[in-house]
Design a protein around this motif. Sequence first.
Motif, PDB file in Angstrom:
ATOM      1  N   UNK A   1     -29.472  23.954 -41.485  1.00 58.36           N
ATOM      2  CA  UNK A   1     -28.805  23.763 -40.196  1.00 58.36           C
ATOM      3  C   UNK A   1     -29.840  23.480 -39.115  1.00 58.36           C
ATOM      4  N   UNK A   2     -30.947  24.230 -39.132  1.00 62.90           N
ATOM      5  CA  UNK A   2     -32.015  23.977 -38.162  1.00 62.90           C
ATOM      6  C   UNK A   2     -32.603  22.587 -38.352  1.00 62.90           C
ATOM      7  N   UNK A   3     -32.837  22.191 -39.603  1.00 63.63           N
ATOM      8  CA  UNK A   3     -33.413  20.874 -39.886  1.00 63.63           C
ATOM      9  C   UNK A   3     -32.481  19.764 -39.417  1.00 63.63           C
ATOM     10  N   UNK A   4     -31.195  19.879 -39.689  1.00 59.93           N
ATOM     11  CA  UNK A   4     -30.236  18.865 -39.270  1.00 59.93           C
ATOM     12  C   UNK A   4     -30.186  18.773 -37.748  1.00 59.93           C
ATOM     13  N   UNK A   5     -30.232  19.931 -37.086  1.00 57.38           N
ATOM     14  CA  UNK A   5     -30.187  19.945 -35.628  1.00 57.38           C
ATOM     15  C   UNK A   5     -31.444  19.320 -35.037  1.00 57.38           C
ATOM     16  N   UNK A   6     -32.611  19.694 -35.574  1.00 55.34           N
ATOM     17  CA  UNK A   6     -33.873  19.165 -35.065  1.00 55.34           C
ATOM     18  C   UNK A   6     -34.007  17.669 -35.308  1.00 55.34           C
ATOM     19  N   UNK A   7     -33.429  17.172 -36.400  1.00 52.84           N
ATOM     20  CA  UNK A   7     -33.521  15.745 -36.722  1.00 52.84           C
ATOM     21  C   UNK A   7     -32.476  14.914 -35.992  1.00 52.84           C
ATOM     22  N   UNK A   8     -31.549  15.567 -35.338  1.00 55.66           N
ATOM     23  CA  UNK A   8     -30.499  14.828 -34.631  1.00 55.66           C
ATOM     24  C   UNK A   8     -29.456  14.247 -35.549  1.00 55.66           C
ATOM     25  N   UNK A   9     -29.209  14.889 -36.669  1.00 55.79           N
ATOM     26  CA  UNK A   9     -28.208  14.381 -37.608  1.00 55.79           C
ATOM     27  C   UNK A   9     -26.829  14.407 -36.947  1.00 55.79           C
ATOM     28  N   UNK A  10     -26.149  13.269 -36.997  1.00 55.37           N
ATOM     29  CA  UNK A  10     -24.824  13.168 -36.415  1.00 55.37           C
ATOM     30  C   UNK A  10     -24.814  12.955 -34.916  1.00 55.37           C
ATOM     31  N   UNK A  11     -25.996  12.930 -34.288  1.00 55.12           N
ATOM     32  CA  UNK A  11     -26.067  12.742 -32.836  1.00 55.12           C
ATOM     33  C   UNK A  11     -26.868  11.469 -32.550  1.00 55.12           C
ATOM     34  N   UNK A  12     -26.184  10.346 -32.619  1.00 53.75           N
ATOM     35  CA  UNK A  12     -26.848   9.046 -32.466  1.00 53.75           C
ATOM     36  C   UNK A  12     -26.277   8.256 -31.294  1.00 53.75           C
ATOM     37  N   UNK A  13     -25.821   8.926 -30.264  1.00 56.62           N
ATOM     38  CA  UNK A  13     -25.199   8.220 -29.152  1.00 56.62           C
ATOM     39  C   UNK A  13     -26.188   7.270 -28.473  1.00 56.62           C
ATOM     40  N   UNK A  14     -27.382   7.774 -28.158  1.00 54.72           N
ATOM     41  CA  UNK A  14     -28.384   6.941 -27.490  1.00 54.72           C
ATOM     42  C   UNK A  14     -28.836   5.820 -28.413  1.00 54.72           C
ATOM     43  N   UNK A  15     -29.054   6.137 -29.671  1.00 54.21           N
ATOM     44  CA  UNK A  15     -29.469   5.115 -30.630  1.00 54.21           C
ATOM     45  C   UNK A  15     -28.379   4.070 -30.805  1.00 54.21           C
ATOM     46  N   UNK A  16     -27.137   4.487 -30.805  1.00 50.07           N
ATOM     47  CA  UNK A  16     -26.028   3.535 -30.929  1.00 50.07           C
ATOM     48  C   UNK A  16     -25.983   2.603 -29.724  1.00 50.07           C
ATOM     49  N   UNK A  17     -26.279   3.128 -28.533  1.00 48.78           N
ATOM     50  CA  UNK A  17     -26.329   2.278 -27.349  1.00 48.78           C
ATOM     51  C   UNK A  17     -27.453   1.255 -27.453  1.00 48.78           C
ATOM     52  N   UNK A  18     -28.602   1.695 -28.001  1.00 49.78           N
ATOM     53  CA  UNK A  18     -29.711   0.758 -28.198  1.00 49.78           C
ATOM     54  C   UNK A  18     -29.338  -0.333 -29.195  1.00 49.78           C
ATOM     55  N   UNK A  19     -28.661   0.047 -30.256  1.00 50.05           N
ATOM     56  CA  UNK A  19     -28.256  -0.937 -31.264  1.00 50.05           C
ATOM     57  C   UNK A  19     -27.225  -1.908 -30.698  1.00 50.05           C
ATOM     58  N   UNK A  20     -26.299  -1.396 -29.885  1.00 50.84           N
ATOM     59  CA  UNK A  20     -25.294  -2.279 -29.281  1.00 50.84           C
ATOM     60  C   UNK A  20     -25.952  -3.285 -28.342  1.00 50.84           C
ATOM     61  N   UNK A  21     -26.944  -2.828 -27.579  1.00 48.75           N
ATOM     62  CA  UNK A  21     -27.650  -3.751 -26.681  1.00 48.75           C
ATOM     63  C   UNK A  21     -28.424  -4.796 -27.462  1.00 48.75           C
ATOM     64  N   UNK A  22     -29.082  -4.380 -28.539  1.00 46.35           N
ATOM     65  CA  UNK A  22     -29.827  -5.327 -29.373  1.00 46.35           C
ATOM     66  C   UNK A  22     -28.873  -6.331 -30.021  1.00 46.35           C
ATOM     67  N   UNK A  23     -27.734  -5.849 -30.451  1.00 46.99           N
ATOM     68  CA  UNK A  23     -26.753  -6.711 -31.095  1.00 46.99           C
ATOM     69  C   UNK A  23     -26.224  -7.758 -30.124  1.00 46.99           C
TER      70      UNK A  23
END
Length: 221
Positions: free
Chosen positions: A36-58
Amino acid sequence: MSFFDALREILALGGPVVAILITMSVVTLAVTLYKIWQFTASGVGRHRVLSEALAAWDAGDEHKARARLAKSRSYLAPLVGVAMDAPDAPGLDQRLDAEAGLALAGLERGFRFLDTVAQIAPLLGLFGTVLGMIEAFQSLQGAGSSVDPSLLAGGIWVALVTTAVGLAVAMPTSMVLSWFESRTARERVFADKALRTVLVPGQALPLADDIPTAAVAPGHA
């Protein structure tokens, strides 16, 4: 009766098999908390900012995509950055797939242990029950003609304690493992989509008007 008194009583009733199962449950809890700590620290399931970056690149907005990517804390952000910096490098897609697979393998570390506990715990409980039943019938045999029915009932009750403990360990472990596996499965899909979006953005795809229209069969116009 305190928790430790109850634990000592269960250990006294169940014997070494229950002791093994309780040890397995403690280790399983430690592994679960670590994951649980590893998933939280890695940002698993929390990709909102990354998704915005991908949408802009797309959409062809490279400046906004890189600005949003710099703010992402996802473990996939470095791989996406590499894909943005060298989109035309030969063999880059295979290399990025391998790196993403390695990152996901790190998230899946410990799953084999949880799976083993979920499968072995009920068998250990059943094994303890069989041993307890053998001991109970040996006691009946030793009693000879003066058989006390309560002796058999007490032996069976004690024997079934190990099965109950084994199931109590296995069921939550199986549920936790299924939850972890579902999270990593979604991560695998998102990672593949993210890398493919960077390597082949939407603005590089042919427009719908440029795609040849299939010939229409007579009578189906």
